[in-house]
Every structure is written in C-alpha cells, then in structure tokens.
Design a protein around this motif. Structure first.
Motif, PDB file in Angstrom:
ATOM      1  N   GLU A 477       1.160  -1.114  -0.310  1.00 29.19           N
ATOM      2  CA  GLU A 477      -0.066   0.074  -0.194  1.00 29.19           C
ATOM      3  C   GLU A 477       0.786   1.585   0.009  1.00 29.19           C
ATOM      4  OE1 GLU A 477      -2.621  -0.510  -0.583  1.00 29.19           O
ATOM      5  OE2 GLU A 477      -3.135  -2.393   0.211  1.00 29.19           O
ATOM      6  N   ALA A 478       1.896   1.161  -0.660  1.00 27.82           N
ATOM      7  CA  ALA A 478       3.092   2.491  -0.158  1.00 27.82           C
ATOM      8  C   ALA A 478       2.840   3.818  -0.963  1.00 27.82           C
ATOM      9  CB  ALA A 478       4.312   1.977  -0.437  1.00 27.82           C
ATOM     10  N   TYR A 482      -2.386   2.835  -6.564  1.00 27.47           N
ATOM     11  CA  TYR A 482      -1.898   1.572  -6.800  1.00 27.47           C
ATOM     12  C   TYR A 482      -0.776   0.315  -6.711  1.00 27.47           C
ATOM     13  CZ  TYR A 482       0.037   5.193 -10.551  1.00 27.47           C
ATOM     14  OH  TYR A 482       0.099   6.132 -11.367  1.00 27.47           O
ATOM     15  N   GLN A 483      -1.624  -0.881  -7.206  1.00 31.15           N
ATOM     16  CA  GLN A 483      -0.977  -2.110  -6.884  1.00 31.15           C
ATOM     17  C   GLN A 483       0.346  -2.025  -7.059  1.00 31.15           C
ATOM     18  OE1 GLN A 483      -3.968  -4.695  -8.386  1.00 31.15           O
ATOM     19  NE2 GLN A 483      -3.443  -6.440  -7.305  1.00 31.15           N
ATOM     20  N   ARG A 484       0.869  -3.071  -5.947  1.00 33.02           N
ATOM     21  CA  ARG A 484       2.443  -3.864  -6.063  1.00 33.02           C
ATOM     22  C   ARG A 484       1.960  -5.155  -6.844  1.00 33.02           C
ATOM     23  NH1 ARG A 484       5.932  -5.055  -0.994  1.00 33.02           N
ATOM     24  NH2 ARG A 484       4.255  -6.951  -0.482  1.00 33.02           N
ATOM     25  N   VAL A 485       2.617  -5.619  -8.007  1.00 32.08           N
ATOM     26  CA  VAL A 485       2.282  -6.411  -9.508  1.00 32.08           C
ATOM     27  C   VAL A 485       3.516  -7.258  -8.987  1.00 32.08           C
ATOM     28  CG1 VAL A 485       0.625  -4.976 -10.675  1.00 32.08           C
ATOM     29  CG2 VAL A 485       3.311  -5.159 -11.029  1.00 32.08           C
ATOM     30  N   ALA A 492      11.066  -3.210  -6.989  1.00 25.54           N
ATOM     31  CA  ALA A 492       9.060  -3.741  -7.193  1.00 25.54           C
ATOM     32  C   ALA A 492       8.292  -3.145  -7.691  1.00 25.54           C
ATOM     33  CB  ALA A 492       8.745  -3.570  -5.125  1.00 25.54           C
ATOM     34  N   LEU A 493       7.635  -3.579  -8.638  1.00 24.14           N
ATOM     35  CA  LEU A 493       6.861  -2.785  -9.496  1.00 24.14           C
ATOM     36  C   LEU A 493       5.045  -2.676  -9.404  1.00 24.14           C
ATOM     37  CD1 LEU A 493       6.904  -1.535 -12.318  1.00 24.14           C
ATOM     38  CD2 LEU A 493       5.800  -4.344 -12.793  1.00 24.14           C
ATOM     39  N   TYR A 494       4.561  -1.394  -9.050  1.00 25.44           N
ATOM     40  CA  TYR A 494       3.548  -0.947  -8.868  1.00 25.44           C
ATOM     41  C   TYR A 494       3.275  -0.213  -9.871  1.00 25.44           C
ATOM     42  CZ  TYR A 494       5.139  -0.833  -4.401  1.00 25.44           C
ATOM     43  OH  TYR A 494       5.984  -1.554  -2.724  1.00 25.44           O
ATOM     44  N   CYS A 495       1.556  -0.182 -10.228  1.00 28.00           N
ATOM     45  CA  CYS A 495       0.524  -0.371 -11.767  1.00 28.00           C
ATOM     46  C   CYS A 495      -0.169   0.187 -11.140  1.00 28.00           C
ATOM     47  CB  CYS A 495       1.208  -1.709 -12.773  1.00 28.00           C
ATOM     48  SG  CYS A 495       2.199  -1.524 -13.131  1.00 28.00           S
ATOM     49  N   ARG A 496      -1.067   0.881 -11.868  1.00 29.69           N
ATOM     50  CA  ARG A 496      -2.682   1.292 -12.025  1.00 29.69           C
ATOM     51  C   ARG A 496      -3.709   0.308 -12.325  1.00 29.69           C
ATOM     52  NH1 ARG A 496      -2.504   7.408 -13.783  1.00 29.69           N
ATOM     53  NH2 ARG A 496      -2.355   6.876 -15.583  1.00 29.69           N
TER      54      ARG A 496
END
Length: 496
Positions: A477-478, A482-485, A492-496
């Motif tokens: 939840e950083a 954007y969700q950590r995928v 670490a990759l966060y995407c919408r």
C-alpha cells in the motif's frame, strides 16, 4: 595501402555491428527511434513523453524510425546496419579529405592508423571521437554520421576553391544543414574547420566567392529552420546546460593515469614542420583555432567546448600520416625515430588498455577471448544493456510512462520503449526538469504518505512506479491508487 587498411577496419566494424553490445547513449538512441516510429508526424519528447518534438529527432533518427516502421525490424538491428554504413561513409570521407594534403595512399593509411590509435593511454570514449576504442561504442551514433559529413563538407569547400562550381557550394550548404540537425556539437566543429580553410587560402578567395559561401551558409540555415521537429534556438541555447558533464574530458586530458590525448604530442613534430614551411598551412590553422576554443572552454568552465578536441586531433593525425610516408623518411634518422616512437606509444596504449583492447574486443564474442583476459574484458561496454528491467513489459504496454527512483532505470526503460517521468540524460528542452526532480525526491521520502505519492505519480499519468533501490518505499500500500504487482531481487513494481 589505404584500401587494404580500410577493408580491415570495415571487417572489424561488421564484427562490432554483429555483437552490438552498445550501451550508454545507445539506449537513448533506441528509445528515441521507438518514440519517433510510434508517431512520425508529432512525436513527443523521447525521454519523458511531454510536449512535441526534440533536438534528438534528427534526419538520421527519422530515417531509422521509418525503416523500423517499414521493415518491422528492431531499432538495434537497423542501427547495426547504420554502424556499417557509417564506417563506409567515414572511411570514404576521410580519404577524400586527406587527399587535399597528400596524394600518397601510404600517407592516408598512416593518417588513418594515427586517427584510430594515436590518442592516449585511455582515449576518450565520447561520440565524435575517432579512436578505435571510442568507435567501438559509437559506430551507429548520429555523431559518427555527422563527422563523416563534416569531412565531406570541407572537401566540397576545398573543391569549390579549385573549380568555382555551384554544385560544390550547394553540396556544402546541404551538408552543413544536415550536420547541424544530426549533431550540433559537430556543427561547431564544422564551422571551425571551415573558418580555418577560409583563412588558410585567404589570398585565393575573391569577394564573389565569399558572398557565394555566405549565401550557402544562409541556405543551410534556412534548411535547419524548416526542420519541423526541433528549433535551432533550442540547439543554440542549450549547449551551456551540458557544460559540467563534459568536465570529465578536461580531467582525463590532465590525469597522468589517463592522458587521453597524450600520445598526440608525437604528431606535433610534423605539424610544426608544416608551420615552418607555410604559416598558412590549413592543418596548422585548424589545429590552432581548435586549441584556442579548447583553452577558452577550460578557462571559462564551458567544458562542452571540449567537444572540439577531435578537430584539434585530426590535423595532428593527418600531418603525421603525411610525415611518416614521406620519401625522405628512410634517409633521415630523426624522422625514423619519430615514427618508431609513435609505434611504441600506440603499442603501449594497446597493452595498458586491455579492456576493451582499444575496441578490438568489441568485434569478437567474449567466449573467443583467452580465459586470463576474460575477467578484464567483462565491462558494461562488452556485455550489452541490462535485461533486469525487461519484466516491466509484462505489466505495461510500450509507450506508457513509468515513474522510477533512479536514472539507470530511466535509461533502460527508454530503451525498452517507455517514457519516464525523470529524463535519464540531460534534457534542458522539457523546461520542468527541476520540478520533476523535486517530485521524485518527495515520492521517495520515507515520511511521504501513500496518498501524496499516488498524487505525484498520477500527475504525470504514470502507468507504473518502479522502485529499484529505495527502501523507504515498501509494502503493498506504499502508493495510493497503485497496486504492487511484482517484487523481486532489488525491485518492486506498482501499477494502476
């Protein structure tokens, strides 16, 4: 003799093109081609995807982008062809230019050897520098194309002096325009060389000639102004923004461990002999003008002017080639001594510069290199671009924007066809680079709340946020919205 040596260089170039382990600015050129190929009519900035157009969109990049669109080949594959074509063009242009100072094929070959090897312990690895070590990195670059065109432009100016034909002037103006659009630093170098040729033959130019040459320059300017993807004002006003990144050129000139151009002192002897024979020798004047610009750049802190170094080195190399091929060489012991000294320092450079052997290793597979040398040659310039960011392709389409936490990631993502919020290279043309840097710093701070992070990423319409080396941004939840995928080693990759 020149044809034999040129054939060897061409074989080497084919090996480099096949290996294509190019990194550094090559990542930008690939990204620029991909951005241009997606939108040939109105491409945005190739790094951040903002605005319209960029000085990086040169005629050469447009040609590569069109070929990518028409053939379906990757930009890297097309650039491999460009590397070979650049080599052929450069070898041909070099021979035409040298022919104005010596008709000897042996002298031209000696000049080419000097151009490739007579630099320093560690020659500069910069675009527009013609040492073999540098060319191994920059063969497909626009700067290499521009350098060859510069030699042809000077050849046409000299041809006009002899023939007074309009065709030579038209060619000179067209080449000058192309050089300016392809590589602005080489445009400055072209102007310095052109002024040297005008000064050297001052008594042979009539007023009508100078007027026609001026008109050719005006025509070149008109062509540059007509180019729809960038403005000459952007090119002219942005140069000081590149000053500090060129400080390394000055440091390496003086560093006793580098002496990037130190071997060239050997070639001062032939140049001084030319000065003694003729104070208006064009090679002498070209060298003097270039050194004056370099000195001014170093003294004023305008280190980007050190990109003129190749114009100072070229007269030394050409004069040296004509010198060692002189028929009197065999009868004069001191001339032989100079030639032998040059050979020794070149060999010393090859021994000291094991990685990458002044560019030789770039033309062969690493597994062909003897075991004891492999550890010394495993450099970034020989192993190619990193694939550690390729996983982003599984989560974001090419052409989307990714917010990252480091310039290294920005550069590799540009190569993969993504835009990044922060430019991976100096980019004074986007206008808001400081604001983008502040937003990145805010997003990466530990005390920044997830909502603020999400708002910053959303402001730039970022599809994903890639964290590679920032421990402060962690947890699923950083970043709000954007969700950590994906999580993996060091990223670490966060995407919408």
């Amino acid at each position: 003799m020149y044809l034999l040596l040129a054939s060897g260089v061409l074989v080497w170039a084919v090996g480099v093109a096949v290996q294509h382990t190019w990194t550094a600015d090559f990542l930008l050129h690939v990204g620029t081609v991909k951005a241009f190929a997606r939108d040939l009519l109105n491409p945005p900035d190739p790094m951040v995807g903002a605005g319209s157009g960029s000085p990086y969109y040169s005629p050469l990049i447009m040609l590569v982008a069109v070929l990518v669109r028409l053939t379906g080949l990757s930009p890297t594959a097309v650039f491999a062809g460009v590397a070979v074509a650049n080599t052929v063009l450069l070898l041909w242009a070099f021979r035409r230019f040298v022919a104005w100072f010596t008709t000897s094929s042996l002298a031209a070959a000696a000049a080419l050897l000097a151009t490739l090897f007579l630099w320093g312990v560690r020659p500069p690895m910069w675009s527009g520098f013609l040492s073999l070590r540098s060319l191994a990195e920059t063969l497909p670059y626009p700067s290499t194309t521009a350098f060859a065109l510069m030699l042809l432009a000077w050849d046409r100016l000299l041809r006009y002096r002899v023939r007074r034909d309009t065709a030579s002037l038209v060619a000179f103006g067209s080449l000058a325009a192309a050089i300016t659009l392809i590589h602005s630093f080489t445009a400055v170098n072209t102007a310095i060389g052109g002024l040297a040729l005008l000064a050297a033959y001052a008594t042979g130019w009539r007023r009508a000639d100078l007027l026609k040459i001026t008109l050719a320059g005006v025509g070149a300017l008109a062509l540059v102004l007509a180019w729809p993807y960038s403005s000459i004002w952007d090119l002219a006003t942005s140069a000081p923004e590149f000053a500090q990144i060129h400080r390394l050129l000055w440091d390496n000139l003086l560093d006793p461990r580098e002496l990037s151009c130190g071997y060239a002192i050997v070639a001062l002897v032939p140049l001084l002999l030319r000065l003694r024979r003729d104070r208006r020798d064009p090679l002498v004047i070209m060298f003097g003008l270039a050194v004056a610009v370099i000195a001014f750049g170093a003294a004023s802190g305008q280190y980007h002017l050190l990109r003129v170094i190749p114009v100072a080195m070229l007269p030394l190399h050409v004069a040296f080639g004509a010198f060692v091929a002189d028929a009197d060489l065999a009868r004069l012991a001191w001339r032989r001594l100079v030639a032998v000294t040059a050979a020794v320092v070149v060999l010393a450079g090859l021994v000291v510069d094991v990685a990458p052997l002044s560019g030789f290793v770039g033309a062969v597979p690493l597994q062909w290199i003897p075991g004891p040398l492999q550890s010394m040659t495993r450099t970034a310039s020989l192993t190619g671009p990193s694939s550690r960011y390729d996983f982003v392709r599984d989560y974001a389409p090419e052409g989307s924007t990714v917010f990252t936490d480091h310039r290294t990631a920005d550069r590799h993502l540009n190569r993969l066809g993504y835009f990044t919020v922060n430019p991976g290279w100096p980019n004074p043309w986007i206008g808001d680079e400081p604001e983008r840097a502040r937003d990145r710093a805010t997003l990466l701070r530990a005390e920044t709340d997830p909502a603020t992070r999400g708002a910053i990423a959303d402001r730039y319409d970022a599809d994903c946020v890639l964290i590679t080396r920032t421990a402060a941004v962690t947890g699923p939840e950083a970043i709000s919205g954007y969700q950590r995928v994906r999580t993996g080693p060091g990223s670490a990759l966060y995407c919408r």
